[in-house]
Motif scaffolding. Structure first.
Motif, PDB file in Angstrom:
ATOM      1  N   TRP A  38       0.847  -1.182   0.000  1.00 39.37           N
ATOM      2  CA  TRP A  38       0.000   0.000   0.000  1.00 39.37           C
ATOM      3  C   TRP A  38       0.883   1.232   0.000  1.00 39.37           C
ATOM      4  CZ3 TRP A  38      -0.784  -4.368   2.792  1.00 39.37           C
ATOM      5  CH2 TRP A  38      -2.001  -5.030   2.619  1.00 39.37           C
ATOM      6  N   CYS A  39       0.329   2.333  -0.430  1.00 45.03           N
ATOM      7  CA  CYS A  39       1.034   3.609  -0.451  1.00 45.03           C
ATOM      8  C   CYS A  39       0.371   4.525   0.563  1.00 45.03           C
ATOM      9  CB  CYS A  39       0.948   4.224  -1.854  1.00 45.03           C
ATOM     10  SG  CYS A  39       1.736   5.837  -2.005  1.00 45.03           S
ATOM     11  N   MET A  86      -3.739   8.824  -2.100  1.00 46.92           N
ATOM     12  CA  MET A  86      -2.480   8.393  -2.697  1.00 46.92           C
ATOM     13  C   MET A  86      -2.495   6.889  -2.936  1.00 46.92           C
ATOM     14  SD  MET A  86      -0.239  10.952  -0.322  1.00 46.92           S
ATOM     15  CE  MET A  86       1.406  10.338  -0.624  1.00 46.92           C
ATOM     16  N   ASN A  87      -3.084   6.135  -2.002  1.00 45.75           N
ATOM     17  CA  ASN A  87      -3.158   4.689  -2.195  1.00 45.75           C
ATOM     18  C   ASN A  87      -4.115   4.327  -3.323  1.00 45.75           C
ATOM     19  OD1 ASN A  87      -2.420   1.905  -1.234  1.00 45.75           O
ATOM     20  ND2 ASN A  87      -4.654   1.843  -1.136  1.00 45.75           N
ATOM     21  N   LEU A  88      -5.218   5.060  -3.445  1.00 45.63           N
ATOM     22  CA  LEU A  88      -6.144   4.812  -4.561  1.00 45.63           C
ATOM     23  C   LEU A  88      -5.417   4.981  -5.897  1.00 45.63           C
ATOM     24  CD1 LEU A  88      -9.298   6.687  -3.244  1.00 45.63           C
ATOM     25  CD2 LEU A  88      -9.108   4.214  -3.654  1.00 45.63           C
ATOM     26  N   TYR A  89      -4.624   6.051  -6.008  1.00 48.89           N
ATOM     27  CA  TYR A  89      -3.853   6.298  -7.229  1.00 48.89           C
ATOM     28  C   TYR A  89      -2.815   5.189  -7.437  1.00 48.89           C
ATOM     29  CZ  TYR A  89      -0.488   8.287 -10.431  1.00 48.89           C
ATOM     30  OH  TYR A  89       0.370   8.466 -11.484  1.00 48.89           O
ATOM     31  N   HIS A  96       3.195   0.103  -8.596  1.00 45.21           N
ATOM     32  CA  HIS A  96       4.632   0.211  -8.842  1.00 45.21           C
ATOM     33  C   HIS A  96       5.232   1.211  -7.853  1.00 45.21           C
ATOM     34  CE1 HIS A  96       3.948  -1.945 -12.548  1.00 45.21           C
ATOM     35  NE2 HIS A  96       3.030  -1.061 -12.875  1.00 45.21           N
ATOM     36  N   PRO A  97       6.440   0.975  -7.369  1.00 43.88           N
ATOM     37  CA  PRO A  97       7.038   1.911  -6.405  1.00 43.88           C
ATOM     38  C   PRO A  97       7.056   3.354  -6.903  1.00 43.88           C
ATOM     39  CG  PRO A  97       8.372  -0.070  -6.568  1.00 43.88           C
ATOM     40  CD  PRO A  97       7.307  -0.169  -7.635  1.00 43.88           C
ATOM     41  N   VAL A 108       5.836   3.180   0.672  1.00 40.09           N
ATOM     42  CA  VAL A 108       5.211   1.898   0.341  1.00 40.09           C
ATOM     43  C   VAL A 108       5.338   1.032   1.589  1.00 40.09           C
ATOM     44  CG1 VAL A 108       5.351  -0.187  -1.082  1.00 40.09           C
ATOM     45  CG2 VAL A 108       5.745   2.063  -2.115  1.00 40.09           C
ATOM     46  N   VAL A 109       4.201   0.497   2.028  1.00 36.10           N
ATOM     47  CA  VAL A 109       4.199  -0.325   3.246  1.00 36.10           C
ATOM     48  C   VAL A 109       3.617  -1.697   2.941  1.00 36.10           C
ATOM     49  CG1 VAL A 109       4.054   1.665   4.801  1.00 36.10           C
ATOM     50  CG2 VAL A 109       1.955   0.574   4.004  1.00 36.10           C
TER      51      VAL A 109
END
Length: 121
Positions: A38-39, A86-89, A96-97, A108-109
């Motif tokens: 996840w971001c 941000m995670n949705l995007y 991708h990182p 990124v977690v």
């Protein structure tokens, strides 16, 4: 080894390598969802940067979940709302990182940041 002698740098590196090898091959995934990332927003990111990230992400994907009445509206804080957007995007773009860079204001977690009825995809 005498009392004042220290192990050599190569011995220290070998020991560290063995510990890391054990950690990464032991199969321990406590708190992790295998293969999922996840971001999220860095908690140290400024509100200005978070607002820019929120605007950009929501111009690319639907951010309905963070609108008033949505499952991710609370807590109504810049870092929380930006993290969801941000995670949705990040998820939409293929996880991708480089889709979680946001001018170095994101991470990124591997631990699922979902909470309550707010599910991070």
């Amino acid at each position: 080894m005498r009392g004042g002698d220290r192990p050599s740098a190569s011995l220290q590196l070998l020991s560290l390598g063995l510990v890391l090898l054990y950690f990464f091959t032991s199969g321990s995934t406590v708190g992790l969802v295998e293969g999922q990332t996840w971001c999220i927003a860095k908690p140290s990111a400024s509100n200005e940067i978070l607002a820019q990230n929120l605007d950009y992400a929501c111009s690319q994907v639907s951010c309905a979940v963070i609108q008033k009445g949505g499952p991710c509206y609370y807590p109504d804080s810049p870092v929380s709302r930006a993290a969801v957007a941000m995670n949705l995007y990040y998820a939409y773009s293929g996880r991708h990182p480089w889709n979680c860079y946001f001018n170095n204001s994101a991470l990124v977690v591997q631990s699922d940041p979902s909470y309550g009825s707010c599910t991070y995809y």
